[in-house]
Design a protein around this motif. Structure first.
Motif, mmCIF file in Angstrom:
data_model
loop_
_atom_site.group_PDB
_atom_site.id
_atom_site.type_symbol
_atom_site.label_atom_id
_atom_site.label_comp_id
_atom_site.label_asym_id
_atom_site.label_seq_id
_atom_site.Cartn_x
_atom_site.Cartn_y
_atom_site.Cartn_z
ATOM 1 N N HIS A 36 0.838 -1.204 0.000
ATOM 2 C CA HIS A 36 0.000 0.000 0.000
ATOM 3 C C HIS A 36 0.871 1.252 0.000
ATOM 4 O O HIS A 36 0.605 2.212 -0.750
ATOM 5 C CB HIS A 36 -0.935 -0.017 1.213
ATOM 6 C CG HIS A 36 -1.969 1.056 1.181
ATOM 7 N ND1 HIS A 36 -1.777 2.292 1.749
ATOM 8 C CD2 HIS A 36 -3.206 1.078 0.635
ATOM 9 C CE1 HIS A 36 -2.865 3.036 1.567
ATOM 10 N NE2 HIS A 36 -3.739 2.325 0.884
ATOM 11 N N ALA A 37 1.907 1.263 0.822
ATOM 12 C CA ALA A 37 2.785 2.433 0.892
ATOM 13 C C ALA A 37 3.444 2.704 -0.453
ATOM 14 O O ALA A 37 3.524 3.853 -0.894
ATOM 15 C CB ALA A 37 3.853 2.222 1.969
ATOM 16 N N ILE A 38 3.883 1.652 -1.126
ATOM 17 C CA ILE A 38 4.599 1.819 -2.389
ATOM 18 C C ILE A 38 3.654 2.128 -3.541
ATOM 19 O O ILE A 38 3.874 3.067 -4.310
ATOM 20 C CB ILE A 38 5.430 0.559 -2.709
ATOM 21 C CG1 ILE A 38 6.543 0.406 -1.666
ATOM 22 C CG2 ILE A 38 6.001 0.625 -4.122
ATOM 23 C CD1 ILE A 38 7.225 -0.953 -1.685
ATOM 24 N N HIS A 39 2.573 1.366 -3.653
ATOM 25 C CA HIS A 39 1.732 1.451 -4.850
ATOM 26 C C HIS A 39 0.531 2.388 -4.732
ATOM 27 O O HIS A 39 0.041 2.870 -5.750
ATOM 28 C CB HIS A 39 1.264 0.054 -5.248
ATOM 29 C CG HIS A 39 2.395 -0.844 -5.614
ATOM 30 N ND1 HIS A 39 3.109 -0.703 -6.778
ATOM 31 C CD2 HIS A 39 2.971 -1.876 -4.948
ATOM 32 C CE1 HIS A 39 4.056 -1.611 -6.825
ATOM 33 N NE2 HIS A 39 4.004 -2.335 -5.719
ATOM 34 N N GLY B 60 8.464 -4.618 -15.366
ATOM 35 C CA GLY B 60 7.537 -4.082 -14.381
ATOM 36 C C GLY B 60 6.899 -5.202 -13.599
ATOM 37 O O GLY B 60 7.292 -6.358 -13.722
ATOM 38 N N VAL B 61 5.942 -4.849 -12.782
ATOM 39 C CA VAL B 61 5.228 -5.845 -11.990
ATOM 40 C C VAL B 61 3.742 -5.688 -12.233
ATOM 41 O O VAL B 61 3.285 -4.604 -12.580
ATOM 42 C CB VAL B 61 5.544 -5.688 -10.474
ATOM 43 C CG1 VAL B 61 6.976 -6.043 -10.194
ATOM 44 C CG2 VAL B 61 5.222 -4.295 -9.986
ATOM 45 N N TYR C 63 9.305 -16.615 -18.656
ATOM 46 C CA TYR C 63 8.879 -15.368 -18.047
ATOM 47 C C TYR C 63 7.616 -14.886 -18.749
ATOM 48 O O TYR C 63 7.488 -15.004 -19.970
ATOM 49 C CB TYR C 63 9.985 -14.324 -18.201
ATOM 50 C CG TYR C 63 9.535 -12.910 -17.922
ATOM 51 C CD1 TYR C 63 9.485 -12.427 -16.623
ATOM 52 C CD2 TYR C 63 9.152 -12.054 -18.948
ATOM 53 C CE1 TYR C 63 9.074 -11.134 -16.362
ATOM 54 C CE2 TYR C 63 8.745 -10.754 -18.689
ATOM 55 C CZ TYR C 63 8.713 -10.304 -17.400
ATOM 56 O OH TYR C 63 8.296 -9.019 -17.129
ATOM 57 N N THR C 64 6.696 -14.340 -17.973
ATOM 58 C CA THR C 64 5.531 -13.691 -18.582
ATOM 59 C C THR C 64 5.064 -12.553 -17.680
ATOM 60 O O THR C 64 5.401 -12.479 -16.497
ATOM 61 C CB THR C 64 4.391 -14.689 -18.871
ATOM 62 O OG1 THR C 64 3.440 -14.049 -19.726
ATOM 63 C CG2 THR C 64 3.698 -15.167 -17.606
ATOM 64 N N ASP C 65 4.276 -11.694 -18.259
ATOM 65 C CA ASP C 65 3.638 -10.602 -17.532
ATOM 66 C C ASP C 65 2.336 -10.267 -18.244
ATOM 67 O O ASP C 65 1.973 -10.938 -19.212
ATOM 68 C CB ASP C 65 4.573 -9.382 -17.437
ATOM 69 C CG ASP C 65 5.018 -8.853 -18.790
ATOM 70 O OD1 ASP C 65 4.287 -9.010 -19.799
ATOM 71 O OD2 ASP C 65 6.102 -8.254 -18.853
ATOM 72 N N GLY C 66 1.623 -9.269 -17.763
ATOM 73 C CA GLY C 66 0.333 -8.930 -18.356
ATOM 74 C C GLY C 66 0.418 -8.557 -19.818
ATOM 75 O O GLY C 66 -0.448 -8.912 -20.616
ATOM 76 N N MET D 150 -3.847 -9.420 -17.649
ATOM 77 C CA MET D 150 -3.530 -10.048 -16.363
ATOM 78 C C MET D 150 -4.375 -11.302 -16.111
ATOM 79 O O MET D 150 -3.936 -12.211 -15.425
ATOM 80 C CB MET D 150 -3.703 -9.047 -15.217
ATOM 81 C CG MET D 150 -2.617 -7.979 -15.197
ATOM 82 S SD MET D 150 -0.914 -8.636 -15.322
ATOM 83 C CE MET D 150 -0.815 -9.678 -13.889
ATOM 84 N N THR D 151 -5.539 -11.370 -16.688
ATOM 85 C CA THR D 151 -6.370 -12.568 -16.526
ATOM 86 C C THR D 151 -5.681 -13.784 -17.116
ATOM 87 O O THR D 151 -5.787 -14.886 -16.578
ATOM 88 C CB THR D 151 -7.740 -12.344 -17.207
ATOM 89 O OG1 THR D 151 -8.329 -11.164 -16.663
ATOM 90 C CG2 THR D 151 -8.656 -13.525 -16.979
#
Length: 108
Positions: A15-18, A71-72, A82-85, A91-92
């Motif tokens: 929460h603090a970061i994002h 990114g995340v 490796y994969t990401d959105g 993201m689904t």
């Protein structure tokens, strides 16, 4: 063990970061934030500066470079995939792709 973050602490850090956009990128920022969470800062610094944590950070940095993480959230599988959105389309689809990558890596 007691040196690990609790789920609530991880949630607060996220929460603090994002959400609050508090990058927590410098040691002093991290130590100040940890103190505000009611954590013993001296004990935290001892763990934070330990060989074990330094080694884990080095390994994580190497994985980030090896996977070319942009990114995340992002997920690596078996040190090979490796994969990401973006790569999965959205993201689904990420977890579906990860399941497929796990199955592929188990086959050999």
């Amino acid at each position: 063990d007691s040196k690990r973050l609790t789920p609530l602490q991880r949630e607060r850090a996220f929460h603090a970061i994002h959400v609050e956009r508090n990058r927590l990128a410098k040691d002093d920022e991290i130590f100040a934030w940890v103190g505000k969470q009611g954590v013993d800062v001296a004990k935290f610094k001892e763990v934070y500066n330990s060989f074990t944590v330094s080694n884990q950070v080095r390994k994580a940095t190497q994985l980030q470079q090896d996977y070319d993480v942009e990114g995340v959230p992002a997920m690596g599988v078996a040190g090979r995939y490796y994969t990401d959105g973006t790569k999965a389309g959205n993201m689904t689809n990420v977890l579906r792709v990860v399941d497929q990558l796990i199955a592929t890596s188990r086959k050999g």
